[in-house]
Every structure is written in structure tokens, then in C-alpha cells.
Design an enzyme around this catalytic site. Sequence first.
Site, short mmCIF file in Angstrom:
data_model
loop_
_atom_site.label_atom_id
_atom_site.label_comp_id
_atom_site.label_asym_id
_atom_site.label_seq_id
_atom_site.Cartn_x
_atom_site.Cartn_y
_atom_site.Cartn_z
N GLY A 8 1.01 -1.14 0.36
CA GLY A 8 0.27 -0.34 0.19
C GLY A 8 1.26 0.94 -0.13
O GLY A 8 0.78 2.15 1.24
N SER A 138 -4.20 0.09 14.58
CA SER A 138 -4.29 1.53 14.14
C SER A 138 -5.38 1.86 15.54
O SER A 138 -5.25 0.58 16.47
CB SER A 138 -5.82 1.56 13.40
OG SER A 138 -6.50 2.65 14.17
N TYR A 151 -13.85 -2.28 11.28
CA TYR A 151 -12.48 -2.34 11.30
C TYR A 151 -11.61 -2.48 12.67
O TYR A 151 -10.76 -3.21 12.39
CB TYR A 151 -12.10 -0.74 10.47
CG TYR A 151 -10.56 0.34 10.05
CD1 TYR A 151 -9.82 -0.39 9.31
CD2 TYR A 151 -9.91 1.13 11.56
CE1 TYR A 151 -8.77 0.66 9.46
CE2 TYR A 151 -9.39 1.31 11.11
CZ TYR A 151 -8.22 1.30 10.19
OH TYR A 151 -7.28 2.19 10.46
N ALA A 153 -12.10 -4.49 14.56
CA ALA A 153 -11.52 -6.10 14.48
C ALA A 153 -10.74 -5.91 14.32
O ALA A 153 -10.34 -7.20 14.37
CB ALA A 153 -12.63 -7.25 14.58
N LYS A 155 -7.59 -5.02 13.00
CA LYS A 155 -6.05 -4.00 13.43
C LYS A 155 -6.15 -4.51 14.97
O LYS A 155 -4.83 -4.95 15.91
CB LYS A 155 -6.88 -2.02 13.50
CG LYS A 155 -6.48 -1.62 12.15
CD LYS A 155 -6.11 -2.51 11.32
CE LYS A 155 -5.37 -1.14 9.87
NZ LYS A 155 -4.82 -1.31 10.03
N ILE A 184 -4.48 10.01 11.18
CA ILE A 184 -3.62 11.00 10.11
C ILE A 184 -4.36 11.50 9.23
O ILE A 184 -4.91 10.77 9.04
CB ILE A 184 -1.83 9.22 9.95
CG1 ILE A 184 -2.06 8.83 11.83
CG2 ILE A 184 -0.89 10.37 9.28
CD1 ILE A 184 -1.04 9.36 12.40
#
Length: 243
Positions: A8, A138, A151, A153, A155, A184
Site C-alpha cells: 500500500g 490502528s 476495521y 476487529a 486491527k 493521520i
Amino acid sequence: MKTAIITGASKGIGAAIALKLNELGYNLVLNYRSNTSSMEELINNFVNKETINITVKCDISNYGDAKKLIDEAYDNFGTVDVLINNAGITKDNILPLMTEDEFDEVIDTNLKGTFNCCKHIAKRMIKQKHGRIVNISSVVGLSGNAGQVNYAASKAGVIGMTKSIAKELGKKNVLVNAIAPGFIQTEMTDKIPEDIRNEMIKNIPLQRLGRPSDIADAVEFLISDKASYITGQVLSINGGYYM
Ligand code: NAP
């Protein structure tokens, strides 16, 4: 010259990590899923022109694609010193409205994608007897967040995976850590409505969103000789938002 793989890497935090590792003199294997023009622009902006960069367009949530990414890195460079699992997505919704696809896509990219890349590199890092892996988790994986069941779960899963791999690979001199960024400034947070973003900033002791370079600086530390006794840890970088 050392080599790193960054998933990414075409924008946001991944791009900032790529810029930093280029400055540090790493050869880079840069993965992205769709955004070829951003990837090319990033490489044009690299200050260090002495290094070798290859790009691999593939979907890391796919087991075979992730193998191809790791294979290409080893075929080109022989050794890989650093793997940064950064690729990630959000598909936010409150639980009663969250679809099965929204849940599966986020778990497949953020959690299974991290597994796929770690799995395919593990034997090679064991064989070469060194390696650093940094997984981008995160704050939401630590604190939870309304509207981000999928999300959070994924992270939190990345944190459990990081600690488990650190326990397995420590004796082979492969160090594995996670970074838990707060909010961020990237396209991911640009999607948040302005009024909600302003409300969030009020709850951050440092009173601002983080910069992608704040995360890249921490990556620089975690892959350096100065972090050679650190493994299985989660480094929170969130302006004090969650302690
Ligand atoms: P971003 O700007 O949306 O960039 C995401 C990157 O991941 C892009 O390069 C994208 O490639 C790539 N990607 C997405 N799905 C992929 C897949 N299946 N295979 C390969 N590449 C894929 O996101 P960001 O804000 O920089 O976030 C980077 C990481 O930090 C993510 O793991 C995110 O969860 C985490 N994080 C971000 C924040 C934040 O506030 N921004 C906070 C905490 C954690 P293409 O664009 O080419 O598709």
C-alpha cells in the site's frame, strides 16, 4: 544496500514510509492495488536516485498475489531486510447496517493481507537469520470505535498476530512490531465529514491530526539498530488521543 517491501505504498502513510526508506538508502519493492499514476509520481519524487525500486501491482488480500509480491522481491534482490504491512481500507457502517461484504473486505485486506505477506516471507527471513516486520495497526484496534466494527476487529487482529509472530520468530532474529497510528491526515481520514473531524481534534491533546511522516519516523526507529531489543510491541502514535 538493504531492501524493504512496503504494501500500500502509492499514497498516504505507505508513501511517506517509502520516501523515508528511500532517503535511508533502501532498495524498495513497492506494492499498490490500483493507483499506478500516484505510484509513478512518488518514485519521481524520491531524493535518492542511487537505489533500485520495483513496483508490484497486486491485491495483498489474495494469497497467491501476496506470494507473487514476496517472490518478486527475493527474485530481484536475493534478500529482504524489512517488510512493512501497511495496505489497509475502511468500509464504515454501524453494526445493524453493516453488510457481510463490508465486513469481509476489511478483514480480508487488513488482517488476511497482513497474514498473507508475513506467511510468505517467514521461511525466507528464518533462512537468512534476520528480518524486521512492522505491521500498521490502528488506535481503533486498541480502543474500538462506533461505526468500525470490521476495521477495529481487523486491527486488533493485527496486534494479536504481531505478538504471536514475534514469539515464533524471535529466536531466528526476526523482530516483529506493530504501530498503532491515531488519526493521520490522509485520504482515509479526508473521507470523515469536517464537523466530525473537528470534534475529534478537540479530543487530541496535541490538538491536530498526525502527519504521515510521524509514522514514517517511527518506522525508521523500529527497523534501525537502535531497536534491536524490541519485538512484539505496539507503538502508539496518536498525539495522546488514547493512552
Ligand atoms: P490510504 O491513503 O487510503 O492508502 C491506502 C494504501 O493501501 C493505498 O496505497 C492503496 O493502494 C493500498 N491498498 C488498499 N487495499 C489494498 C490491497 N488489497 N492490496 C494492495 N494495496 C492495497 O490509507 P492510509 O491512511 O495511508 O492508511 C495506511 C495504513 O494505515 C492502513 O493500514 C490504515 O488502516 C492505517 N491507519 C491509518 C490511519 C489514518 O488516520 N489515516 C490511522 C490508523 C491506521 P491503491 O490506492 O493503489 O488502491
